[in-house]
Design a protein around this motif. Structure first.
Motif, PDB file in Angstrom:
ATOM      1  N   ARG A  20     -15.392 -51.880   8.555  1.00 21.91           N
ATOM      2  CA  ARG A  20     -15.167 -50.622   7.852  1.00 21.91           C
ATOM      3  C   ARG A  20     -16.275 -50.400   6.843  1.00 21.91           C
ATOM      4  O   ARG A  20     -16.971 -51.344   6.431  1.00 21.91           O
ATOM      5  CB  ARG A  20     -13.810 -50.604   7.146  1.00 21.91           C
ATOM      6  CG  ARG A  20     -13.678 -51.593   5.985  1.00 21.91           C
ATOM      7  CD  ARG A  20     -12.333 -51.453   5.292  1.00 21.91           C
ATOM      8  NE  ARG A  20     -12.165 -52.408   4.197  1.00 21.91           N
ATOM      9  CZ  ARG A  20     -12.517 -52.189   2.938  1.00 21.91           C
ATOM     10  NH1 ARG A  20     -13.092 -51.036   2.596  1.00 21.91           N
ATOM     11  NH2 ARG A  20     -12.314 -53.098   2.001  1.00 21.91           N
ATOM     12  N   THR A  21     -16.422 -49.154   6.427  1.00 24.50           N
ATOM     13  CA  THR A  21     -17.311 -48.853   5.320  1.00 24.50           C
ATOM     14  C   THR A  21     -16.602 -49.165   4.006  1.00 24.50           C
ATOM     15  O   THR A  21     -15.376 -49.301   3.970  1.00 24.50           O
ATOM     16  CB  THR A  21     -17.698 -47.367   5.298  1.00 24.50           C
ATOM     17  OG1 THR A  21     -16.531 -46.582   4.981  1.00 24.50           O
ATOM     18  CG2 THR A  21     -18.280 -46.913   6.624  1.00 24.50           C
ATOM     19  N   PRO A  22     -17.353 -49.247   2.916  1.00 23.46           N
ATOM     20  CA  PRO A  22     -16.679 -49.149   1.624  1.00 23.46           C
ATOM     21  C   PRO A  22     -15.943 -47.811   1.548  1.00 23.46           C
ATOM     22  O   PRO A  22     -16.353 -46.828   2.175  1.00 23.46           O
ATOM     23  CB  PRO A  22     -17.837 -49.195   0.618  1.00 23.46           C
ATOM     24  CG  PRO A  22     -18.969 -49.836   1.357  1.00 23.46           C
ATOM     25  CD  PRO A  22     -18.817 -49.406   2.780  1.00 23.46           C
ATOM     26  N   ILE A  23     -14.865 -47.775   0.810  1.00 21.52           N
ATOM     27  CA  ILE A  23     -14.105 -46.536   0.639  1.00 21.52           C
ATOM     28  C   ILE A  23     -14.516 -45.907  -0.686  1.00 21.52           C
ATOM     29  O   ILE A  23     -14.450 -46.555  -1.735  1.00 21.52           O
ATOM     30  CB  ILE A  23     -12.596 -46.808   0.688  1.00 21.52           C
ATOM     31  CG1 ILE A  23     -12.220 -47.388   2.059  1.00 21.52           C
ATOM     32  CG2 ILE A  23     -11.808 -45.525   0.424  1.00 21.52           C
ATOM     33  CD1 ILE A  23     -10.777 -47.853   2.161  1.00 21.52           C
ATOM     34  N   GLY A  24     -14.966 -44.660  -0.603  1.00 25.94           N
ATOM     35  CA  GLY A  24     -15.423 -43.972  -1.795  1.00 25.94           C
ATOM     36  C   GLY A  24     -14.441 -42.918  -2.256  1.00 25.94           C
ATOM     37  O   GLY A  24     -13.601 -42.450  -1.488  1.00 25.94           O
ATOM     38  N   THR A  25     -14.545 -42.547  -3.510  1.00 27.24           N
ATOM     39  CA  THR A  25     -13.750 -41.453  -4.045  1.00 27.24           C
ATOM     40  C   THR A  25     -14.428 -40.140  -3.700  1.00 27.24           C
ATOM     41  O   THR A  25     -15.655 -40.017  -3.816  1.00 27.24           O
ATOM     42  CB  THR A  25     -13.619 -41.588  -5.571  1.00 27.24           C
ATOM     43  OG1 THR A  25     -12.942 -42.824  -5.859  1.00 27.24           O
ATOM     44  CG2 THR A  25     -12.835 -40.433  -6.167  1.00 27.24           C
ATOM     45  N   ALA A  26     -13.655 -39.159  -3.247  1.00 28.30           N
ATOM     46  CA  ALA A  26     -14.239 -37.864  -2.890  1.00 28.30           C
ATOM     47  C   ALA A  26     -15.057 -37.325  -4.055  1.00 28.30           C
ATOM     48  O   ALA A  26     -14.597 -37.316  -5.196  1.00 28.30           O
ATOM     49  CB  ALA A  26     -13.142 -36.877  -2.509  1.00 28.30           C
TER      50      ALA A  26
END
Length: 375
Positions: A20-26
């Motif tokens: 998975r990618t890192p999860i970013g904040t919109a």
């Protein structure tokens, strides 16, 4: 092992790699990365693990931009013009539904190497309007005239009906953040992450998010409601996918894997938005009585706890390295993130043998899956 893994047959779908990618904040670190560009590096990282050609790429996506992002991401990943792609929309369950669609293809003998998961980029989602010029926020989850609550107010309603206190919700959320921060610091996410440019780690987990601190947050959705910005998920960018093969190919590869034991997809009234996982979990065949790991999408603390309580699952055992409240909820990818987390905990890190991945979805839907390690 010369024969199929315990409880499996030659055509049992098995995950042999998961990233998975890192999860970013919109609007945050991944704000300029389109949905296909999020998925492409994950697909590229997985393609060589199949032991053969990529027969198809299936990706969940909820908010666009349309144009079959799965196919675009497959091309961007360099998989070749002959590799097709299909984009799946089952709202928040889209990523897990894509994995189950690939599993069905394996059982049917249509292919022996699939990449499946999901991607979401709220940061780059096109702005939409209705014909009269009003801004389009979301599609209806029910026919005109039927109850169709928004997710936040529905989560408040579910929590109240389940008798859940604000104090319990804040404790659940604080634990999610604490576990995610500990997993980051301990390096337990490192092997599953694919960098996106200079973005190397999940953006949302917060240190020192204690229940006392969370108690200061105001209700976010309804007056006097129990859900706040701190005990609810964020709006997030991210992608996740798995490499899926039949058990006979896993044996040829000589690698351990995570075998799909059973799956169930069920519905409930759209007015009970958030409770769809309850009938799905009840319908799950061969559900382990005491799974070693449970991954459940924490869209809202009260909604998640209401489902877990109804299903007889101890909330303390869920999301052992933090869930969507801490890591984020990139809608179309979230169901796939659950399987990525299970794979790395059970297979890569060797912390157990059985697991459940489940979540509720917009429109009163739920998807539940049961998995077992094979070696």
């Amino acid at each position: 092992m010369t024969g199929p893994g315990r409880g499996t047959t030659a055509d049992t779908p098995v995950v042999v790699a998961a990233r998975r990618t890192p999860i970013g904040t919109a609007g945050g670190a991944l704000r300029a990365v389109t949905v296909d560009a999020l998925a492409a590096p994950v697909l590229a990282a997985l393609a060589g693990t199949l032991g053969g050609p990529v027969d198809d790429v299936l990706l969940g996506n909820v908010f666009g931009p349309g144009g079959n992002p799965a196919r675009v991401a497959a091309l961007a990943a360099g998989l070749g013009d002959d590799v097709p792609g299909m984009t799946v929309d089952r709202q928040c369950a889209s990523g897990l539904a894509a994995i189950l669609t690939a599993a069905a293809g394996i059982r049917a003998g249509d292919g022996a190497g699939y990449l499946a998961g999901g991607a979401e980029s709220p940061s780059t989602t096109p702005t939409r309007t209705w014909a009269d010029g009003t801004v389009y926020t979301r599609a209806p989850f029910a026919p005109t005239g039927d109850p169709d609550p928004d997710m936040g107010p529905a989560a408040d309603d579910v929590a109240v009906r389940a008798g859940l206190s604000r104090r319990r919700l804040d404790a659940f959320a604080a634990r999610s953040h604490a576990r995610a921060v500990d997993a980051q610091r301990s390096g337990r996410f490192d092997d599953e992450l694919v960098p996106v440019g200079a973005v190397l780690t999940d953006e949302r987990p917060r240190d020192r998010f204690t229940p006392e601190r969370l108690a200061r947050f105001r209700p976010a959705f309804t007056p006097g409601g129990v859900h706040t910005a701190a005990n609810s998920c964020g709006v997030n960018d991210g992608a996740a996918a798995v490499a899926l093969v039949p058990e006979w190919r896993r044996r040829e590869l000589g690698v351990p894997g995570l075998a799909l034991v059973s799956a169930a997809t069920r519905g409930c009234p759209p007015a009970d938005l958030g409770l769809g996982a309850v009938p799905a979990l009840a319908a799950l065949r061969d559900r382990p009585r005491s799974p070693d790991a449970v991954e459940f999408t924490e869209a809202f603390a009260g909604q998640a706890l209401a489902c877990l309580d109804a299903a007889g699952i101890d909330g303390h055992r869920v999301s052992p390295d933090g869930g969507a409240i801490a890591l984020g909820h990139p809608w179309g990818a979230s169901g796939a993130v659950l399987v990525v987390r299970l794979f790395h905990r059970l297979v890569v890190q060797g912390r157990g043998e059985t697991g459940i991945a489940a979540l509720s979805s917009g429109g009163g839907l739920g998807v539940a899956t049961s998995w077992r390690v094979v070696r």
